[in-house]
Every structure is written in structure tokens, then in C-alpha cells.
Design a protein around this motif. Structure first.
Motif, mmCIF file in Angstrom:
data_model
loop_
_atom_site.group_PDB
_atom_site.id
_atom_site.type_symbol
_atom_site.label_atom_id
_atom_site.label_comp_id
_atom_site.label_asym_id
_atom_site.label_seq_id
_atom_site.Cartn_x
_atom_site.Cartn_y
_atom_site.Cartn_z
ATOM 1 N N ARG A 2 -81.713 -34.649 -42.002
ATOM 2 C CA ARG A 2 -82.640 -34.735 -43.112
ATOM 3 C C ARG A 2 -82.808 -33.410 -43.833
ATOM 4 N NH1 ARG A 2 -84.840 -39.695 -43.145
ATOM 5 N NH2 ARG A 2 -85.360 -39.158 -45.253
ATOM 6 N N CYS A 3 -82.445 -32.317 -43.192
ATOM 7 C CA CYS A 3 -82.561 -31.027 -43.851
ATOM 8 C C CYS A 3 -81.389 -30.874 -44.813
ATOM 9 C CB CYS A 3 -82.554 -29.905 -42.822
ATOM 10 S SG CYS A 3 -82.557 -28.271 -43.563
ATOM 11 N N VAL A 4 -81.682 -30.950 -46.092
ATOM 12 C CA VAL A 4 -80.632 -30.938 -47.104
ATOM 13 C C VAL A 4 -79.802 -29.665 -47.029
ATOM 14 C CG1 VAL A 4 -80.208 -30.938 -49.581
ATOM 15 C CG2 VAL A 4 -81.880 -32.512 -48.606
ATOM 16 N N ARG A 5 -80.460 -28.527 -46.962
ATOM 17 C CA ARG A 5 -79.728 -27.265 -46.902
ATOM 18 C C ARG A 5 -78.893 -27.152 -45.630
ATOM 19 N NH1 ARG A 5 -83.883 -22.814 -48.258
ATOM 20 N NH2 ARG A 5 -84.933 -24.595 -49.094
ATOM 21 N N CYS A 6 -79.467 -27.564 -44.498
ATOM 22 C CA CYS A 6 -78.725 -27.485 -43.235
ATOM 23 C C CYS A 6 -77.486 -28.354 -43.286
ATOM 24 C CB CYS A 6 -79.600 -27.919 -42.066
ATOM 25 S SG CYS A 6 -80.968 -26.800 -41.733
ATOM 26 N N GLY A 7 -77.609 -29.597 -43.782
ATOM 27 C CA GLY A 7 -76.460 -30.492 -43.857
ATOM 28 C C GLY A 7 -75.341 -29.904 -44.685
ATOM 29 N N THR A 8 -75.698 -29.329 -45.813
ATOM 30 C CA THR A 8 -74.688 -28.699 -46.676
ATOM 31 C C THR A 8 -74.043 -27.522 -45.963
ATOM 32 O OG1 THR A 8 -75.902 -29.364 -48.646
ATOM 33 C CG2 THR A 8 -74.317 -27.586 -48.908
ATOM 34 N N ARG A 9 -74.845 -26.659 -45.393
ATOM 35 C CA ARG A 9 -74.333 -25.470 -44.702
ATOM 36 C C ARG A 9 -73.471 -25.864 -43.511
ATOM 37 N NH1 ARG A 9 -76.329 -20.148 -44.274
ATOM 38 N NH2 ARG A 9 -76.329 -20.352 -46.509
ATOM 39 N N TRP A 10 -73.923 -26.839 -42.737
ATOM 40 C CA TRP A 10 -73.157 -27.257 -41.562
ATOM 41 C C TRP A 10 -71.799 -27.811 -41.965
ATOM 42 C CZ3 TRP A 10 -77.665 -30.212 -38.752
ATOM 43 C CH2 TRP A 10 -78.591 -29.277 -38.284
ATOM 44 N N CYS A 11 -71.771 -28.570 -43.050
ATOM 45 C CA CYS A 11 -70.484 -29.099 -43.540
ATOM 46 C C CYS A 11 -69.611 -27.974 -44.091
ATOM 47 C CB CYS A 11 -70.719 -30.158 -44.617
ATOM 48 S SG CYS A 11 -71.340 -31.726 -43.974
ATOM 49 N N GLU A 12 -70.211 -27.080 -44.888
ATOM 50 C CA GLU A 12 -69.454 -25.960 -45.474
ATOM 51 C C GLU A 12 -68.805 -25.103 -44.405
ATOM 52 O OE1 GLU A 12 -72.339 -23.782 -47.742
ATOM 53 O OE2 GLU A 12 -72.100 -25.069 -49.511
ATOM 54 N N GLU A 13 -69.551 -24.838 -43.332
ATOM 55 C CA GLU A 13 -69.066 -23.938 -42.294
ATOM 56 C C GLU A 13 -68.306 -24.663 -41.184
ATOM 57 O OE1 GLU A 13 -72.161 -21.288 -40.992
ATOM 58 O OE2 GLU A 13 -72.696 -20.766 -43.057
ATOM 59 N N ASP A 14 -68.026 -25.956 -41.401
ATOM 60 C CA ASP A 14 -67.248 -26.760 -40.458
ATOM 61 C C ASP A 14 -67.881 -26.788 -39.061
ATOM 62 O OD1 ASP A 14 -65.138 -28.519 -40.089
ATOM 63 O OD2 ASP A 14 -63.791 -26.952 -39.337
ATOM 64 N N LEU A 15 -69.197 -26.846 -39.037
ATOM 65 C CA LEU A 15 -69.918 -26.884 -37.764
ATOM 66 C C LEU A 15 -70.120 -28.304 -37.255
ATOM 67 C CD1 LEU A 15 -72.623 -24.184 -38.581
ATOM 68 C CD2 LEU A 15 -70.512 -23.903 -37.255
ATOM 69 N N VAL A 16 -69.904 -29.300 -38.111
ATOM 70 C CA VAL A 16 -70.063 -30.703 -37.721
ATOM 71 C C VAL A 16 -68.835 -31.484 -38.171
ATOM 72 C CG1 VAL A 16 -72.595 -30.666 -37.806
ATOM 73 C CG2 VAL A 16 -71.314 -31.268 -39.864
#
Length: 157
Positions: A2-16
Motif C-alpha cells: 500500500r505504500c506507493v513510494r515503497c512499491g515504486t522503489r522496491w520495483c526500481e531497485e529489483d528488491l521484489v
């Protein structure tokens, strides 16, 4: 997710590997769950985005037969909205309970096929009483105009 910024960052940094969207709204105004946004973020970074349907309104506590409380159209409509927003698949929350209910066999069989879900969402009769919580996570409990609080689940296990 639900955290919009976290979801974007996690996808950008290939963490998920992908995003899995819970059918648990934070408020009554959040019933759309921002699925389109999350699907776009996931796809922009080469990730999958999985939608979800929960057991709220699909089952009742200790009731194994549909005694008239379950109408399938809202659950199909919830899944259809998510597929239309771009999700790659559908997760069933509280599936350990859902699979025990014979009256849900058709929905459970159909929910993974977007074309059937869309067809059923349009073809099935809509309930006469609006219940936006149908298909949400079993923690979702709506009271009053704006509130959404959590409570003990309804036959989740």
C-alpha cells in the motif's frame, strides 16, 4: 503493497519479484485499491502484479451452504475491475476456507480466466442491496460513512 513510494522503489531497485495486492481497503474511499497504479508500476519495471479476492461476503461463520447470503456478481465484478486495471493474475485470500464451500466451485474455477470473469460480472444479476465489502479481505469491516476498522475474521480458518 500500500505504500506507493515503497512499491515504486522496491520495483526500481529489483528488491521484489512482483506486487501482490490484498483486497483489504484502508478506508471506504479506498475500495478501488489503486490497482491500476500498482499494475503500471509493476509492469514498468518488468514485474508481475497479482490482484486479489477475499472471502468477505462469500462465506458466513460456520455455514457450509449458501443460505441466500452469497450472490456471485460482486465477486466477479471485483475481479473484473482488477483484470481491467491490468493485473496479471488473481490470488484468493482465505482460500483454505473458500475451497471447502461447494457453492463457490464455479467462482473458484472461473476467477483465473479474465474473459470469463468479465462475462460473468456483466451477465449475472446484481444484488438489490449494495455491499461493497463483498470479495474483500475478511478483516475488512465497514461501519458508518467513512470508517473501516478491523475485527476478528469471519470463519477465515
Amino acid at each position: 503493497m500500500r505504500c506507493v513510494r515503497c512499491g515504486t522503489r522496491w520495483c526500481e531497485e529489483d528488491l521484489v519479484d512482483g506486487l501482490m495486492l490484498s483486497p483489504f481497503p484502508l478506508t471506504r474511499e479506498d475500495l478501488d485499491l489503486h490497482v491500476g497504479y500498482h499494475a503500471a508500476v509493476a509492469h514498468r519495471h518488468g514485474k508481475l502484479c497479482i490482484g486479489g479476492v477475499g472471502s468477505k461476503g462469500l462465506i458466513e461463520n460456520q455455514v457450509e451452504k449458501n443460505t441466500g447470503f452469497y450472490a456471485p456478481q460482486p465477486a466477479y465484478a471485483l475481479a473484473a475491475r482488477q483484470y481491467a486495471a491490468g493485473v496479471d493474475g488473481m490470488s484468493l485470500y482465505q482460500s483454505e476456507t473458500l475451497v471447502r464451500m461447494a457453492y463457490l466451485a464455479q467462482l473458484l474455477s472461473d476467477v483465473g480466466v479474465p474473459a470469463i470473469v468479465a462475462e460473468q460480472a456483466n451477465a449475472l444479476p446484481r444484488p438489490t442491496r449494495s455491499r461493497p465489502e463483498i470479495g474483500m479481505d475478511w478483516h475488512a469491516h465497514m461501519e458508518g460513512r467513512h470508517s473501516l476498522r478491523t475485527e476478528v475474521g469471519n470463519a477465515a480458518l
